[in-house]
Scaffold this motif. Structure first.
Motif, PDB file in Angstrom:
ATOM      1  N   GLY A 185      -8.698   3.168   1.495  1.00 16.08           N
ATOM      2  CA  GLY A 185      -8.422   1.912   0.921  1.00 16.08           C
ATOM      3  C   GLY A 185      -7.064   1.180   1.537  1.00 16.08           C
ATOM      4  O   GLY A 185      -6.512   0.122   2.240  1.00 16.08           O
ATOM      5  N   LEU A 227      -7.007   0.193   5.540  1.00 11.38           N
ATOM      6  CA  LEU A 227      -7.730  -1.547   6.397  1.00 11.38           C
ATOM      7  C   LEU A 227      -7.258  -2.531   6.045  1.00 11.38           C
ATOM      8  O   LEU A 227      -7.038  -3.166   5.910  1.00 11.38           O
ATOM      9  N   CYS A 256       0.844  -1.449  -0.092  1.00  8.06           N
ATOM     10  CA  CYS A 256       0.260  -0.157   0.352  1.00  8.06           C
ATOM     11  C   CYS A 256       0.777   1.080  -0.241  1.00  8.06           C
ATOM     12  O   CYS A 256       0.501   2.603  -0.027  1.00  8.06           O
ATOM     13  N   ALA A 295     -11.204  -3.287   1.168  1.00  8.74           N
ATOM     14  CA  ALA A 295     -10.201  -2.057   0.423  1.00  8.74           C
ATOM     15  C   ALA A 295      -9.763  -2.436  -0.985  1.00  8.74           C
ATOM     16  O   ALA A 295      -8.379  -1.286  -1.437  1.00  8.74           O
TER      17      ALA A 295
END
Length: 150
Positions: free
Chosen positions: A72, A75, A29, A85
C-alpha cells in the motif's frame, strides 16, 4: 480569492515544486514502511503482536498487515492505484486504532494517551483520503490534457 488574500510566493513555490508531492506521500507512508519492514524482519514478533491484540491466527493477520503496509505504501508513493492503496491503509489504520487504543475502557492518564493516539490515527486516515482525492484530480487533469491533444 475572498478578501484578496493570497498565499505568500514562497509558499506557492514550495507547493508547486515538483518534489513536494512525492515527499508528502513518503512522509504520509513512512510509519507504514517502517512497520512493514520491521514485521518482515521479525515475523515471529509480528505474529505475537497480532495475537496480543486478539487477531488469530496471528501468522495470517501479520502477513496481511505487512503486505498492506508495504505494498500500500509503495503504491501511494508511486502514485499507482492510490485510491485502493490509501483505502487499504486507511482501513488497516482504523482497525488497528480500535484494537490498540480502546480509550473507552480506560481511565486517567492512560485514557488521555489512548484518545490522543486514536485521533492522531484518524488524522492519518484523513491524509490518505486527501492523497486519494489529489491523485484522482491529477489523473483527471492528465487524462483531460492528453485526450485534447492531437
Amino acid at each position: 480569492m475572498a478578501g484578496g488574500l493570497r498565499d505568500p510566493r514562497w509558499v506557492d513555490a514550495i507547493l508547486d515544486w515538483r518534489w513536494t508531492w512525492i515527499a508528502a506521500r513518503i512522509a504520509l507512508c513512512s510509519a507504514y514502511l517502517l512497520g512493514g519492514l520491521t514485521k518482515l524482519l521479525d515475523f515471529p514478533g509480528a505474529v505475537a503482536e497480532q495475537e496480543h491484540f486478539g487477531f488469530h491466527p496471528g501468522w495470517l493477520w501479520a502477513g496481511l498487515v505487512l503486505t498492506v503496509e508495504l505494498l500500500g505504501s509503495l503504491l501511494v508513493i508511486w502514485g499507482r492505484q492510490v485510491w485502493l492503496a490509501a483505502g487499504a491503509l486507511g482501513v488497516l489504520t482504523f482497525v488497528a486504532s480500535l484494537a490498540a487504543n480502546d480509550f473507552w475502557t480506560m481511565r486517567g492518564h492512560a485514557r488521555f494517551i489512548a484518545i490522543n493516539a486514536f485521533f492522531e490515527h484518524i488524522g492519518l486516515i484523513g491524509g490518505f483520503v486527501m492523497a486519494a482525492i489529489l491523485a484522482a484530480h491529477a489523473r483527471r487533469d492528465r487524462d483531460g490534457r492528453s485526450s485534447s491533444s492531437p
